[in-house]
Write a protein that holds these residues in place. Structure first.
Motif, PDB file in Angstrom:
ATOM      1  N   MET A   1       3.370 -18.586  12.327  1.00 46.01           N
ATOM      2  CA  MET A   1       4.140 -19.828  12.349  1.00 46.01           C
ATOM      3  C   MET A   1       3.166 -21.004  12.460  1.00 46.01           C
ATOM      4  SD  MET A   1       6.787 -17.996  12.263  1.00 46.01           S
ATOM      5  CE  MET A   1       8.243 -18.990  12.432  1.00 46.01           C
ATOM      6  N   TYR A   2       2.793 -21.564  11.316  1.00 41.61           N
ATOM      7  CA  TYR A   2       1.791 -22.626  11.285  1.00 41.61           C
ATOM      8  C   TYR A   2       2.467 -23.984  11.459  1.00 41.61           C
ATOM      9  CZ  TYR A   2      -3.046 -23.957  10.171  1.00 41.61           C
ATOM     10  OH  TYR A   2      -4.343 -24.405  10.223  1.00 41.61           O
ATOM     11  N   TYR A   3       3.203 -24.125  12.533  1.00 39.64           N
ATOM     12  CA  TYR A   3       3.861 -25.382  12.881  1.00 39.64           C
ATOM     13  C   TYR A   3       4.307 -25.308  14.340  1.00 39.64           C
ATOM     14  CZ  TYR A   3       8.070 -22.682  11.494  1.00 39.64           C
ATOM     15  OH  TYR A   3       9.044 -21.726  11.353  1.00 39.64           O
TER      16      TYR A   3
ATOM     17  N   LEU B   1       9.080  -3.328  10.156  1.00 42.38           N
ATOM     18  CA  LEU B   1       9.284  -4.263  11.261  1.00 42.38           C
ATOM     19  C   LEU B   1       8.174  -5.306  11.257  1.00 42.38           C
ATOM     20  CD1 LEU B   1      11.099  -4.807  13.771  1.00 42.38           C
ATOM     21  CD2 LEU B   1       9.455  -3.454  15.092  1.00 42.38           C
ATOM     22  N   SER B   2       8.569  -6.567  11.285  1.00 41.28           N
ATOM     23  CA  SER B   2       7.594  -7.651  11.352  1.00 41.28           C
ATOM     24  C   SER B   2       7.883  -8.527  12.560  1.00 41.28           C
ATOM     25  CB  SER B   2       7.613  -8.487  10.063  1.00 41.28           C
ATOM     26  OG  SER B   2       8.906  -9.033   9.832  1.00 41.28           O
ATOM     27  N   ALA B   3       6.891  -9.317  12.943  1.00 36.20           N
ATOM     28  CA  ALA B   3       7.050 -10.191  14.112  1.00 36.20           C
ATOM     29  C   ALA B   3       6.371 -11.525  13.847  1.00 36.20           C
ATOM     30  CB  ALA B   3       6.449  -9.545  15.364  1.00 36.20           C
ATOM     31  N   THR B   4       6.947 -12.590  14.375  1.00 37.68           N
ATOM     32  CA  THR B   4       6.318 -13.908  14.250  1.00 37.68           C
ATOM     33  C   THR B   4       5.132 -13.990  15.207  1.00 37.68           C
ATOM     34  OG1 THR B   4       7.854 -14.851  15.868  1.00 37.68           O
ATOM     35  CG2 THR B   4       8.442 -15.052  13.534  1.00 37.68           C
ATOM     36  N   ILE B   5       4.108 -14.713  14.761  1.00 34.71           N
ATOM     37  CA  ILE B   5       2.875 -14.871  15.535  1.00 34.71           C
ATOM     38  C   ILE B   5       2.558 -16.351  15.626  1.00 34.71           C
ATOM     39  CG2 ILE B   5       0.437 -14.230  15.715  1.00 34.71           C
ATOM     40  CD1 ILE B   5       2.248 -11.800  15.763  1.00 34.71           C
ATOM     41  N   ARG B   6       2.124 -16.795  16.826  1.00 32.47           N
ATOM     42  CA  ARG B   6       1.675 -18.176  17.008  1.00 32.47           C
ATOM     43  C   ARG B   6       0.148 -18.228  16.985  1.00 32.47           C
ATOM     44  NH1 ARG B   6       6.986 -16.865  17.534  1.00 32.47           N
ATOM     45  NH2 ARG B   6       8.257 -18.754  17.644  1.00 32.47           N
ATOM     46  N   LEU B   7      -0.370 -19.412  16.722  1.00 35.66           N
ATOM     47  CA  LEU B   7      -1.822 -19.568  16.627  1.00 35.66           C
ATOM     48  C   LEU B   7      -2.542 -19.133  17.900  1.00 35.66           C
ATOM     49  CD1 LEU B   7      -2.051 -22.954  14.695  1.00 35.66           C
ATOM     50  CD2 LEU B   7      -3.116 -20.817  13.979  1.00 35.66           C
ATOM     51  N   HIS B   8      -1.982 -19.462  19.053  1.00 38.03           N
ATOM     52  CA  HIS B   8      -2.669 -19.119  20.309  1.00 38.03           C
ATOM     53  C   HIS B   8      -2.708 -17.607  20.516  1.00 38.03           C
ATOM     54  CE1 HIS B   8       0.825 -18.006  22.892  1.00 38.03           C
ATOM     55  NE2 HIS B   8       1.495 -18.794  22.053  1.00 38.03           N
ATOM     56  N   GLN B   9      -1.758 -16.888  19.893  1.00 39.46           N
ATOM     57  CA  GLN B   9      -1.727 -15.429  20.039  1.00 39.46           C
ATOM     58  C   GLN B   9      -2.759 -14.739  19.163  1.00 39.46           C
ATOM     59  OE1 GLN B   9       2.401 -15.081  19.140  1.00 39.46           O
ATOM     60  NE2 GLN B   9       3.065 -15.333  21.271  1.00 39.46           N
ATOM     61  N   ILE B  10      -3.394 -15.498  18.282  1.00 39.99           N
ATOM     62  CA  ILE B  10      -4.523 -14.971  17.526  1.00 39.99           C
ATOM     63  C   ILE B  10      -5.830 -15.341  18.227  1.00 39.99           C
ATOM     64  CG2 ILE B  10      -5.797 -15.101  15.341  1.00 39.99           C
ATOM     65  CD1 ILE B  10      -3.174 -15.438  13.895  1.00 39.99           C
ATOM     66  N   LYS B  11      -5.948 -16.578  18.637  1.00 37.22           N
ATOM     67  CA  LYS B  11      -7.167 -17.021  19.321  1.00 37.22           C
ATOM     68  C   LYS B  11      -7.431 -16.188  20.574  1.00 37.22           C
ATOM     69  CE  LYS B  11      -9.462 -21.081  21.294  1.00 37.22           C
ATOM     70  NZ  LYS B  11      -9.404 -22.549  21.528  1.00 37.22           N
TER      71      LYS B  11
ATOM     72  N   GLN C   1      12.898  -8.597  11.172  1.00 40.74           N
ATOM     73  CA  GLN C   1      11.866  -9.439  11.778  1.00 40.74           C
ATOM     74  C   GLN C   1      12.325  -9.931  13.149  1.00 40.74           C
ATOM     75  OE1 GLN C   1      10.302 -13.764  10.683  1.00 40.74           O
ATOM     76  NE2 GLN C   1       9.384 -12.223   9.341  1.00 40.74           N
ATOM     77  N   ILE C   2      11.403  -9.905  14.109  1.00 39.11           N
ATOM     78  CA  ILE C   2      11.673 -10.378  15.465  1.00 39.11           C
ATOM     79  C   ILE C   2      10.871 -11.649  15.719  1.00 39.11           C
ATOM     80  CG2 ILE C   2      11.629  -9.834  17.919  1.00 39.11           C
ATOM     81  CD1 ILE C   2      13.533  -8.085  16.320  1.00 39.11           C
ATOM     82  N   ASP C   3      11.563 -12.681  16.192  1.00 35.55           N
ATOM     83  CA  ASP C   3      10.920 -13.951  16.528  1.00 35.55           C
ATOM     84  C   ASP C   3      11.003 -14.144  18.042  1.00 35.55           C
ATOM     85  OD1 ASP C   3       9.820 -16.476  16.573  1.00 35.55           O
ATOM     86  OD2 ASP C   3      11.667 -17.481  15.948  1.00 35.55           O
ATOM     87  N   CYS C   4       9.882 -13.925  18.713  1.00 33.12           N
ATOM     88  CA  CYS C   4       9.825 -14.096  20.160  1.00 33.12           C
ATOM     89  C   CYS C   4       8.434 -14.578  20.543  1.00 33.12           C
ATOM     90  CB  CYS C   4      10.140 -12.778  20.875  1.00 33.12           C
ATOM     91  SG  CYS C   4      10.036 -12.882  22.681  1.00 33.12           S
TER      92      CYS C   4
ATOM     93  N   LYS D   1      -6.957 -10.761  22.493  1.00 29.70           N
ATOM     94  CA  LYS D   1      -7.406  -9.710  23.410  1.00 29.70           C
ATOM     95  C   LYS D   1      -6.686  -9.798  24.751  1.00 29.70           C
ATOM     96  CE  LYS D   1     -11.926  -9.049  21.284  1.00 29.70           C
ATOM     97  NZ  LYS D   1     -13.393  -9.083  21.457  1.00 29.70           N
ATOM     98  N   LYS D   2      -6.159 -10.983  25.035  1.00 32.43           N
ATOM     99  CA  LYS D   2      -5.412 -11.189  26.271  1.00 32.43           C
ATOM    100  C   LYS D   2      -3.903 -11.089  26.038  1.00 32.43           C
ATOM    101  CE  LYS D   2      -5.117 -14.417  30.180  1.00 32.43           C
ATOM    102  NZ  LYS D   2      -5.586 -15.720  30.720  1.00 32.43           N
ATOM    103  N   THR D   3      -3.430 -11.706  24.976  1.00 33.03           N
ATOM    104  CA  THR D   3      -1.982 -11.718  24.704  1.00 33.03           C
ATOM    105  C   THR D   3      -1.500 -10.410  24.092  1.00 33.03           C
ATOM    106  OG1 THR D   3      -2.271 -12.678  22.487  1.00 33.03           O
ATOM    107  CG2 THR D   3      -2.006 -14.219  24.322  1.00 33.03           C
ATOM    108  N   GLY D   4      -2.435  -9.659  23.473  1.00 31.19           N
ATOM    109  CA  GLY D   4      -2.076  -8.410  22.833  1.00 31.19           C
ATOM    110  C   GLY D   4      -1.637  -8.602  21.391  1.00 31.19           C
ATOM    111  N   VAL D   5      -1.556  -7.496  20.662  1.00 30.36           N
ATOM    112  CA  VAL D   5      -1.134  -7.504  19.266  1.00 30.36           C
ATOM    113  C   VAL D   5       0.095  -6.604  19.135  1.00 30.36           C
ATOM    114  CG1 VAL D   5      -1.799  -7.025  16.881  1.00 30.36           C
ATOM    115  CG2 VAL D   5      -3.517  -7.840  18.521  1.00 30.36           C
ATOM    116  N   PRO D   6       1.212  -7.139  18.681  1.00 34.83           N
ATOM    117  CA  PRO D   6       2.415  -6.311  18.557  1.00 34.83           C
ATOM    118  C   PRO D   6       2.237  -5.183  17.544  1.00 34.83           C
ATOM    119  CG  PRO D   6       2.741  -8.451  17.504  1.00 34.83           C
ATOM    120  CD  PRO D   6       1.449  -8.532  18.254  1.00 34.83           C
ATOM    121  N   ASN D   7       2.793  -4.036  17.864  1.00 29.02           N
ATOM    122  CA  ASN D   7       2.686  -2.867  16.984  1.00 29.02           C
ATOM    123  C   ASN D   7       3.781  -2.920  15.921  1.00 29.02           C
ATOM    124  OD1 ASN D   7       1.949  -0.416  15.887  1.00 29.02           O
ATOM    125  ND2 ASN D   7       3.019   0.798  17.431  1.00 29.02           N
TER     126      ASN D   7
END
Length: 312
Positions: free
Chosen positions: A167-169, A141-151, A113-116, A154-160
């Motif tokens: 991360m709900y905190y 392979l997994s990656a941490t996601i923040r709330l703003h990266q879901i909202k 898992q990558i946290d960035c 389309k701008k921030t992109g989705v990691p492959n």
């Protein structure tokens, strides 16, 4: 006619309640281990263990977790990478160094898992880096996601990657004196409850268990004290308002010297707030796993987690 409508509405509400209950009853939970030294005797908990800290300050800096005890095979190694490192270091160099460290430290692992918390300026490097890791490691392979990266996906992109861990905190700016609770504020979280229905990455949920106090001087942030409790403010502090405490006598607090007049904001991951967060996530997310990862294992006995996940 009205009676039939009422009956239909009643069945819908009952069905929704039973559906939500069936989902939360099937939840499993695991923990993060987020320290620079690993020295715990793991029982049956699934752990996501931070194994590398990667930063950049004039040069690339890599800090390895010191494993005094060998973890169980089921653990997931996690690598924390600062946004600055992601911008400054070539993806291939970073991927090569990480793979070399992993191969020299662990006999086998099934997932990485990558946290960035990537930004628009580091997105290209980050996504290329993930692609290189996925190809060269040939593992999940997994990656941490923040709330703003879901909202704003389309701008921030989705990691492959194979899946994301939301991360709900840490959803509010900790350095703002007027922040209510930077750990978990469900009112703030609701501002980001958009695009979950179209977000393409399957998600797991991460929730906090820790508490902390943020030290301010003249309303400027100075330090963070993790793991404190309200009881710690009984002496040499005067309560100001909800969650704020004023130092009335200079003294050593948790091994650090604090001065008269300093203000501390106490923040906690309260049980009721966790219940709301859990409910909200299940209400908005259909593309998900039934696993909740708690940050972190050090505080695993804070609540009865099985009851918490069942909404009790």
């Amino acid at each position: 006619m009205k009676k039939y409508l009422l009956l239909i509405l009643l069945f819908c509400v009952l069905g929704l309640f039973l559906f939500e209950k069936s989902n939360t009853n099937n939840l499993t939970y695991s923990f993060y281990h987020w320290e620079n030294s690993y020295n715990i005797k793991q029982k049956h908990e699934k752990l996501y263990i931070k194994v590398l800290d990667i930063a950049y300050s004039n040069r690339l800096e890599i800090i390895k977790t010191n494993f005094k005890i060998k973890p169980l095979k089921e653990f997931v190694p996690v690598i924390y990478i600062t946004n600055e490192a992601m911008k400054k270091v070539q993806p291939q160099i970073l991927a090569t160094k990480i793979i070399k460290n992993l191969n020299s430290s662990f006999e086998s692992f099934d997932e990485l898992q990558i946290d960035c918390d990537w930004s628009l300026s580091s997105k290209a490097n980050y996504f290329k880096f993930l692609k290189l890791l996925k190809t060269q490691l040939n593992k999940k392979l997994s990656a941490t996601i923040r709330l703003h990266q879901i909202k704003y996906y389309k701008k921030t992109g989705v990691p492959n990657v194979d899946y994301g861990l939301l991360m709900y905190y840490n959803m509010s700016y900790i350095g703002d004196f007027n922040t209510k609770n930077s750990i978990l504020d469900n009112k703030v979280a609701k501002k980001y409850h958009y695009n979950f229905d179209t977000y393409p990455l399957k998600l797991k949920l991460a929730l906090p268990l820790y508490s902390q106090a943020v030290q301010f001087r003249y309303k400027k942030p100075l330090d963070i004290f993790e793991g404190v409790k309200k009881e710690d403010f009984k002496q040499n502090f005067q309560i100001q308002k909800n969650g704020y405490y004023k130092v009335i006598k200079s003294h050593y607090f948790k091994g650090r010297y604090v001065y008269k007049g300093d203000i501390f904001r106490f923040e906690d991951s309260k049980k009721e707030d966790l219940k709301v967060a859990l409910h909200d996530f299940f209400a908005i997310s259909n593309n998900r796993f039934n696993e909740v990862v708690f940050y972190r294992v050090k505080y695993k006995n804070k609540y009865d987690l099985e009851k918490l996940l069942k909404g009790i």
